[in-house]
Structure formats: structure tokens, C-alpha cells
Design a protein around this motif. Structure first.
Motif, mmCIF file in Angstrom:
data_model
loop_
_atom_site.group_PDB
_atom_site.id
_atom_site.type_symbol
_atom_site.label_atom_id
_atom_site.label_comp_id
_atom_site.label_asym_id
_atom_site.label_seq_id
_atom_site.Cartn_x
_atom_site.Cartn_y
_atom_site.Cartn_z
ATOM 1 N N VAL A 2 76.796 21.184 24.138
ATOM 2 C CA VAL A 2 77.896 21.496 25.052
ATOM 3 C C VAL A 2 79.172 20.870 24.498
ATOM 4 C CG1 VAL A 2 78.785 21.309 27.405
ATOM 5 C CG2 VAL A 2 76.316 21.522 27.020
ATOM 6 N N ALA A 3 80.242 21.668 24.433
ATOM 7 C CA ALA A 3 81.542 21.193 23.950
ATOM 8 C C ALA A 3 82.617 21.609 24.944
ATOM 9 C CB ALA A 3 81.854 21.753 22.567
ATOM 10 N N SER A 4 83.469 20.658 25.359
ATOM 11 C CA SER A 4 84.582 20.936 26.273
ATOM 12 C C SER A 4 85.894 20.757 25.528
ATOM 13 C CB SER A 4 84.537 20.000 27.486
ATOM 14 O OG SER A 4 83.338 20.156 28.206
ATOM 15 N N VAL A 5 86.807 21.695 25.717
ATOM 16 C CA VAL A 5 88.101 21.646 25.029
ATOM 17 C C VAL A 5 89.213 21.890 26.033
ATOM 18 C CG1 VAL A 5 87.253 22.311 22.750
ATOM 19 C CG2 VAL A 5 87.857 24.089 24.397
ATOM 20 N N GLN A 6 90.388 21.333 25.726
ATOM 21 C CA GLN A 6 91.594 21.531 26.528
ATOM 22 C C GLN A 6 92.681 22.152 25.676
ATOM 23 O OE1 GLN A 6 91.705 17.297 28.081
ATOM 24 N NE2 GLN A 6 92.254 18.362 29.959
ATOM 25 N N ALA A 7 93.636 22.812 26.336
ATOM 26 C CA ALA A 7 94.670 23.541 25.614
ATOM 27 C C ALA A 7 95.586 22.611 24.825
ATOM 28 C CB ALA A 7 95.494 24.375 26.601
ATOM 29 N N LYS A 8 95.849 21.405 25.335
ATOM 30 C CA LYS A 8 96.796 20.515 24.676
ATOM 31 C C LYS A 8 96.303 20.026 23.326
ATOM 32 C CE LYS A 8 95.094 16.383 27.111
ATOM 33 N NZ LYS A 8 95.470 15.281 28.034
ATOM 34 N N GLU A 9 94.998 20.106 23.074
ATOM 35 C CA GLU A 9 94.464 19.668 21.788
ATOM 36 C C GLU A 9 94.090 20.837 20.888
ATOM 37 O OE1 GLU A 9 91.145 17.313 22.906
ATOM 38 O OE2 GLU A 9 89.996 18.997 23.739
ATOM 39 N N CYS A 10 94.415 22.061 21.324
ATOM 40 C CA CYS A 10 94.037 23.260 20.562
ATOM 41 C C CYS A 10 95.236 24.189 20.421
ATOM 42 C CB CYS A 10 92.882 23.994 21.240
ATOM 43 S SG CYS A 10 91.410 22.978 21.531
ATOM 44 N N GLY A 11 96.320 23.679 19.848
ATOM 45 C CA GLY A 11 97.522 24.482 19.698
ATOM 46 C C GLY A 11 97.387 25.602 18.688
ATOM 47 N N ALA A 12 96.510 25.445 17.717
ATOM 48 C CA ALA A 12 96.287 26.459 16.687
ATOM 49 C C ALA A 12 94.787 26.739 16.581
ATOM 50 C CB ALA A 12 96.849 26.003 15.341
ATOM 51 N N LEU A 13 94.460 27.856 15.924
ATOM 52 C CA LEU A 13 93.058 28.253 15.805
ATOM 53 C C LEU A 13 92.246 27.211 15.056
ATOM 54 C CD1 LEU A 13 90.795 30.328 16.151
ATOM 55 C CD2 LEU A 13 91.598 31.439 14.057
ATOM 56 N N LYS A 14 92.815 26.630 14.005
ATOM 57 C CA LYS A 14 92.074 25.644 13.229
ATOM 58 C C LYS A 14 91.778 24.396 14.056
ATOM 59 C CE LYS A 14 96.257 23.679 11.091
ATOM 60 N NZ LYS A 14 96.924 23.373 9.805
ATOM 61 N N HIS A 15 92.710 24.047 14.955
ATOM 62 C CA HIS A 15 92.468 22.881 15.801
ATOM 63 C C HIS A 15 91.374 23.166 16.827
ATOM 64 C CE1 HIS A 15 96.922 21.874 14.821
ATOM 65 N NE2 HIS A 15 96.109 21.332 13.937
ATOM 66 N N LEU A 16 91.374 24.375 17.398
ATOM 67 C CA LEU A 16 90.324 24.744 18.335
ATOM 68 C C LEU A 16 88.960 24.737 17.651
ATOM 69 C CD1 LEU A 16 89.220 25.824 20.997
ATOM 70 C CD2 LEU A 16 90.019 28.104 20.339
ATOM 71 N N MET A 17 88.894 25.334 16.479
ATOM 72 C CA MET A 17 87.632 25.359 15.738
ATOM 73 C C MET A 17 87.167 23.943 15.385
ATOM 74 S SD MET A 17 85.749 28.015 14.684
ATOM 75 C CE MET A 17 86.904 29.326 14.265
ATOM 76 N N LYS A 18 88.111 23.109 15.004
ATOM 77 C CA LYS A 18 87.780 21.732 14.629
ATOM 78 C C LYS A 18 87.206 20.959 15.817
ATOM 79 C CE LYS A 18 90.177 17.483 13.192
ATOM 80 N NZ LYS A 18 89.310 17.063 12.082
ATOM 81 N N ARG A 19 87.851 21.089 17.006
ATOM 82 C CA ARG A 19 87.376 20.354 18.186
ATOM 83 C C ARG A 19 85.973 20.826 18.600
ATOM 84 N NH1 ARG A 19 91.050 18.150 16.530
ATOM 85 N NH2 ARG A 19 92.954 17.405 17.550
ATOM 86 N N VAL A 20 85.738 22.137 18.556
ATOM 87 C CA VAL A 20 84.437 22.663 18.952
ATOM 88 C C VAL A 20 83.340 22.156 18.024
ATOM 89 C CG1 VAL A 20 83.056 24.759 19.189
ATOM 90 C CG2 VAL A 20 85.388 24.698 20.089
ATOM 91 N N LEU A 21 83.569 22.238 16.714
ATOM 92 C CA LEU A 21 82.552 21.805 15.751
ATOM 93 C C LEU A 21 82.308 20.306 15.831
ATOM 94 C CD1 LEU A 21 82.958 24.707 14.673
ATOM 95 C CD2 LEU A 21 82.746 23.769 12.366
#
Length: 647
Positions: free
Chosen positions: A140-159
Motif C-alpha cells: 500500500v502506498a499513499s501519495v499527496q499532490a504537494k509531493e508529486c508535482g511532476a510525473l517522475k516525482h509521482l513515480m518515485k514516491r509510489v516506488l
């Protein structure tokens, strides 16, 4: 927390266009206060302060714990539904023909509508993540918009949150990650292909297991491929383009990776349609989940926590109205409402010495609650039927009035008080008269006109409501009251007198100060403050917020024991449009030297060293951030003042 209090010394400074001049005060001995000292007013013993502090701390913890338990109970139904959804999707994928159930590119998605009370969402998502990891899947991975400004950041947080390792986005970051974390983790490439390889490795290990050992995974033995859940806490705040690209990429790996999404939505499910075009939303198999409204949460918290006999601390009507108004007109946050209750609790035990008897008076307090609580319920029931207006109660039809009086009688039935028993007998007599009343010989206004209550309960505006009330009053003035109207007025007047007689306000009881807090102005000042006025008041008079006697001054001066930014702010008020930084620094250094207890006659008194210079730069930077000063091109060693006048 321990508070370090500097000596109480007055700062008297004057500044002109040429510089700042400070009169050197004498240094005094320092004193250290503990949190318990703030519960003493100097006239009572230390034992009293310790008891008040302990009582306040216990009630504070009780509010926090009971609220969390209550929130979990309220969210239990929606969380169980989400767990069933994840299990169903995972089971369908493993034990049936996946292509027949949904297209291979569709990702199971739960749209969880939580409402606009965003501060309360964190607790819900935390409980959801824990339950998923305990009973469905460890991934399970939880993400917020403030830490995922770009696609690479979103992918990085999830992984990173799924694999629990360092993920490199590009060559530079990979090199930095290897240098800083080389001894702990080895960075991996940021791609879903990497995640697929990791998932296959983890599931093979989990399925094979170790002979003689129990599986540590919370997933059931028969579940060979637990889903990979990604929770988007604040869907509306995400960049739509980033979200679209992420979904498109994930859809290409759905045959290798059992992905599942949970969208946290604060506004409306239509948000998904606005953010995602059809070509992207068609890749999702969406199921909607609706949580309880925040008003239902608040009503439950008030009924089962604030107004119970187990909770001795009480708020009077004005304080409660302030907290409810802030709830309704600001953020609809139950969590912030509880913070307001905790603030009132802290203020009560801090400012009221009699609060030491709060829990000791619990038994005596219950004697009054046992009588008041049924009347409170009856009053709430009566007013809820009338839209909070006694005038509307007098427009009830016969059937509506009988139903209302029957429910009032049911509420008063368990009460053993002699006076309430007599009132109950009178109420039952009124009910009998109403039932025996012949409707044919006693026509009412409601028989010739459609029931006003039914009309007024429909959606209407304030003007229409006022117009209808005036028309009904005029019609009654011109007509003689029927027997039903006379009996209805008698019944409602009886209930009104009963409530006024027995449900007296808390302020009228002896020693109400022990348990009841009534300073609504203090709560409003703390919770509903104006930013500009509060900032200027805090900088001009830190005693106003810290309530520390050693910071109390007169004639608008500021103690040199105040924070650095307060000293710098006071000095800048004495300057003109342009402030010389060198003169400002020297004046600041002189004040701080006095606070440190240095001898005013020594040669080093007021001398600028590296530490004072750094503290001054930080104070000036904070003032610039708050908008009091700005740099200017007219003179490089000056700053321009932006505000004028006091708070």
C-alpha cells in the motif's frame, strides 16, 4: 515543554534617519519555568497547581482518545466496504477469466468521497492503510499532490513507498543517492518495469516461504497475488496531466501487476470527469463510496462525548456557538472542533482555580444532569420539528402535534422525579383531549389551508418564510380561535413553561465555575483571529500571547528578553522609510547583550559577534518574509519599511 525565560529588562530605543540609539539597561537573574508553573496564579499552593495540571492533562488525553475511537466507529462501515471491494477485485482477477470480467487495461478504482473537511482526511486514510495492510495486502502506498508535482516525482514516491528503497529519477539524483545512502540502500531505476520485477520476486518468496515457519504476511495463504494499492489522498489537488500520464503508463502493466487505485475526493465524483478525459477514464473500473457527512460526525461527537455524564468539563452555550460557527463557516473539520474544545479545557484549568474540583464534583453534577438531559432531548425534539421557531410550532396540524407530544411523553417516562411525574400526567391529559377532539365540529385553519408546516418544510428562502409567517399571524387576528387552536396553544405553553422551570442555565447553579467554561471571547480570539492584527500584536507585545509575567512591560516598550524578531520589530518601528542595517544591527546587539547578563560598563558590551550577527540576519529575514520590510536599490546597505502605525 520547558520555557526559558530571559531577565525582565525594558528596552527603550529611539531611531532617527541617522541611526538607532539604545539606553543600556541593567541585567537581572534568569528564571526557568515549567509547564505546571503556568497553572499557578501566585496566590495558591504548588499542590493545587499540580492537581489542576494533572486533571487537565488527563481530560486532554481522554478527549483525544475517545475522539479517535469514535471516528473509527463512524468510518467502520465505509472502510469495511472498501476492504470488501479490494478483496473482490483481487479474487476476481485470480480465480476467474479476467478478460471476461473487465478489459485487460482496466484498473479497479475506488472513488472515496470524504467531503470538504480536509483536515479530517488524514485520520481516515491512516486507518484505511492500516486495515489494508492487516487484512488484504502489504503493498500500500499513499501519495499527496504537494509531493508529486511532476510525473517522475509521482513515480518515485509510489516506488519508494512500495519497495522501501531509494529510487533514482535521473543520473544526478542516482549518484547523490548512492553517495548518501550507499551503506543502507542501493538505488533502483524509476520505472514500473522495476516495480514488476520486485513484485514477482516478493510474491515468489512469500509463496515459497520457509519450512517450519509461519508466514509473516497478513495476506491469506490462498491469495497468491495480493493487489498493489495506490491511494491518492487529495485528487483535486493533483496536476491533471500528471495523473493522466500515470494512469496511461499503469494500464500497460496491468497484466503483470495487480494495481488498484483509491481516489480521495473532497468535492464531487464529477471531479474525475473534469480531470480525466474519456480516453483515460475508460481505463478505470470505478466504484463510488460515500462517507458520512461532517455534520453527522460532529453531531455524534457532541452527543456521545461532549454532552455525556462521563465527561465532567462542560461548555456554555456561547462557547459552543463560537465553536460551531467556526466549524460551519470555515473548514467543517471535526478535528479542529476538538482542538477548540481542548483549547477551552486548557484555558479553564489555567485561569480558574476552582477547576481543581472539576472531577471531584462529578457525582453532584450527575444529580442535575439526570433531570436536565431528558428535558434537553425534549427541547431539541420540539425545536427540530419547528425549524427552531416557537411560532412555527403553533402552526402544527392535529396529527403532527399528537405525534410530537407522544414523543415528548416517551422522553419523560423514565424520569423518577416527582415534579416530572406530575408534568407527565398533565401531558397525557392533553394528549387524551386532543385525541377526543371532534374535527368536524372544530374546524381549524389547517383544514382550510394546506398545513403551513408542510409548506414551510419545503425548500424556501428567508423572505418567503417571513411572508408566510406574517400572513398566518394576520389570519389568526381576524378569526376566532377554534377549540383545537386553544388546546394546541395550551399544550405548547405547558411545554415551554416546563422547560423554562426545570432547565435552568448552568450559570445560575452554585459553583458552576468548577465545571463550566464561559469565556467565549477568549476562544474566539484564539481560534478566529485576524492575521495582520495578531502578527503585529505578537511582535509588539509578546506577553499578549505568551502570558509570561517576565515579558510584561508598560508604555509600549519591549523587554529585551523577548524573541529576536520582536526586538528587531520594535527597533524598526522607530525608523523612517529607509533603515540603515548597520545601525539596526548595533542597536540589536546592545539589547541582546543586556539580555545575556553582560556588564553594561564592560568594553565588550554590545559588541557584534558571529552569533549575534546570525540571529539578527534571521530576524530581519523573518520580518521580510512577513512583509514588514524589503530590500531597496536606492541604498544597498538599507532596507525599506513597508508598514506604518501600530496594531
Amino acid at each position: 515543554m520547558n520555557t526559558r525565560v530571559e531577565p525582565f529588562v525594558l528596552l527603550n530605543a529611539t531611531c532617527s534617519g541617522n541611526g538607532c540609539f539604545v539606553f543600556k539597561p541593567s541585567a537581572k537573574k534568569r528564571k526557568t519555568l515549567s509547564p505546571k508553573d503556568y497553572f499557578s496564579d501566585g496566590c495558591e499552593g504548588a499542590e493545587n497547581s499540580d492537581v489542576r495540571f494533572k486533571l487537565c492533562q488527563d481530560l486532554w488525553d481522554k478527549i483525544k482518545t475517545d475522539t479517535e475511537v469514535l471516528q473509527d466507529e463512524l468510518n467502520r462501515k465505509i472502510l469495511d466496504s472498501l476492504l470488501d471491494f479490494t478483496r473482490k477485485c483481487s479474487s476476481t482477477r485470480q480465480h476467474s477469466d479476467w478478460a471476461l470480467q473487465m478489459r485487460a487495461s482496466e484498473i479497479p478504482t475506488a472513488a472515496l468521497v470524504l467531503g470538504v473537511n480536509v483536515p479530517d482526511h488524514d485520520m481516515t486514510f491512516q486507518s484505511l492503510s492500516e486495515l489494508l495492510q492487516q487484512s488484504v495486502t502489504p503493498h500500500v502506498a499513499s501519495v499527496q499532490a504537494k509531493e508529486c508535482g511532476a510525473l517522475k516525482h509521482l513515480m518515485k514516491r509510489v516506488l519508494e513507498r512500495l519497495m522501501d528503497t531509494v529510487v533514482a529519477v535521473d543520473d544526478d539524483e542516482e549518484e547523490a543517492a548512492e553517495q548518501t545512502n550507499g551503506q543502507v540502500h542501493k538505488s533502483v531505476h524509476c520505472s514500473l518495469n522495476t516495480l514488476c520485477d520486485w513484485y514477482n520476486t516478493v510474491t515468489k518468496k512469500s509463496n515459497s516461504g520457509t519450512p517450519g515457519k509461519k508466514r509473516s504476511s497478513p495476506v491469506k495463504d490462498e491469495q497468491q497475488q495480493p493487489p498493489v494499492v495506490v491511494i491518492f489522498k487529495d485528487l483535486e489537488a493533483f496536476n491533471p496531466r500528471v495523473l493522466q500520464d500515470f494512469i496511461l503508463i499503469c494500464s500497460r502493466y496491468i497484466d503483470r501487476l495487480p494495481l488498484m487505485f483509491i481516489f480521495g475526493i473532497a468535492t464531487s465524483p464529477s471531479t474525475i470527469q473534469h480531470m480525466l478525459p474519456h480516453s483515460v477514464s475508460s481505463l478505470l473500473c470505478i466504484e463510488l463510496f460515500q462517507s458520512l457527512s461532517c455534520t453527522q460526525h460532529l453531531a455524534t461527537v457532541i452527543d456521545k462525548l461532549i454532552l455525556t455524564n462521563d465527561f465532567p468539563f462542560k461548555l456554555n452555550s456561547k462557547v459552543m456557538q463560537v465553536l460551531i460557527s467556526i466549524f460551519l463557516y470555515h473548514d467543517f473539520s471535526v478535528r479542529n472542533f476538538i482542538k477548540g474544545v481542548q483549547l477551552a479545557l486548557l484555558e479553564h484549568f489555567h485561569s480558574q482555580p476552582l477547576s481543581v474540583l472539576c472531577c471531584k464534583k462529578k457525582d453532584a453534577q450527575l444529580n442535575v444532569m439526570q433531570l436536565s438531559h431528558p428535558l434537553v432531548n425534549m427541547t431539541a425534539l420540539t425545536l427540530s420539528n419547528a425549524g427552531y421557531s416557537m411560532k412555527l410550532l403553533k402552526m402544527l396540524a392535529k396529527d403532527e402535534l399528537i405525534t410530537l407530544l407522544q414523543r415528548c411523553a416517551e422522553i419523560l417516562q423514565p424520569v423518577k422525579s416527582k415534579k416530572i411525574k406530575e408534568a407527565l400526567v398533565h401531558l397525557e391529559e392533553l394528549l387524551a383531549k386532543l385525541k377526543q377532539l371532534d374535527t368536524e365540529t372544530s374546524p381549524t385553519v389547517e383544514e382550510t389551508i394546506t398545513s403551513p408546516m408542510k409548506n414551510l418544510q419545503k425548500k424556501t428562502d428567508l423572505f418567503q418564510l417571513q411572508k408566510t409567517l406574517l400572513e398566518m399571524n394576520e389570519s389568526r387576528r381576524s378569526k376566532k380561535l377554534s377549540p383545537f387552536e386553544v388546546l394546541r396553544n395550551e399544550a405548547l405553553d405547558f411545554i415551554d413553561d416546563l422547560v423554562k422551570k426545570h432547565l435552568s442555565p448552568p450559570e445560575s447553579h452554585t459553583l458552576n465555575e468548577v465545571c463550566y467554561y464561559s469565556s467565549s471571547a477568549t476562544v474566539r480570539r484564539h481560534l478566529n483571529a485576524t492575521p495582520r492584527t495578531c502578527i503585529q500584536a505578537a511582535l509588539s507585545s509578546p506577553y499578549y500571547y505568551l502570558q509570561n509575567e517576565n515579558l510584561k512591560t508598560e508604555d509600549g516598550s519591549v523587554s529585551n528578553a523577548a524573541p529576536d524578531i520582536c526586538i528587531a520589530y520594535k527597533l524598526h518601528l522607530e525608523c523612517g522609510r529607509l533603515i540603515n542595517l548597520c545601525d539596526w544591527l548595533e542597536a540589536y546587539s546592545t539589547v541582546v547583550s543586556a539580555a545575556e547578563g553582560n556588564d553594561p560598563d564592560s568594553d565588550n558590551f554590545g559588541k557584534v559577534d558571529d552569533v549575534k550577527h546570525a540571529r539578527f540576519i534571521r530576524a530581519v529575514s523573518e520580518l521580510e518574509f512577513l512583509g514588514f520590510i524589503k530590500s531597496t536599490k536606492q541604498k544597498t546597505d538599507h532596507v525599506a519599511r513597508l508598514t506604518w502605525g501600530g496594531c
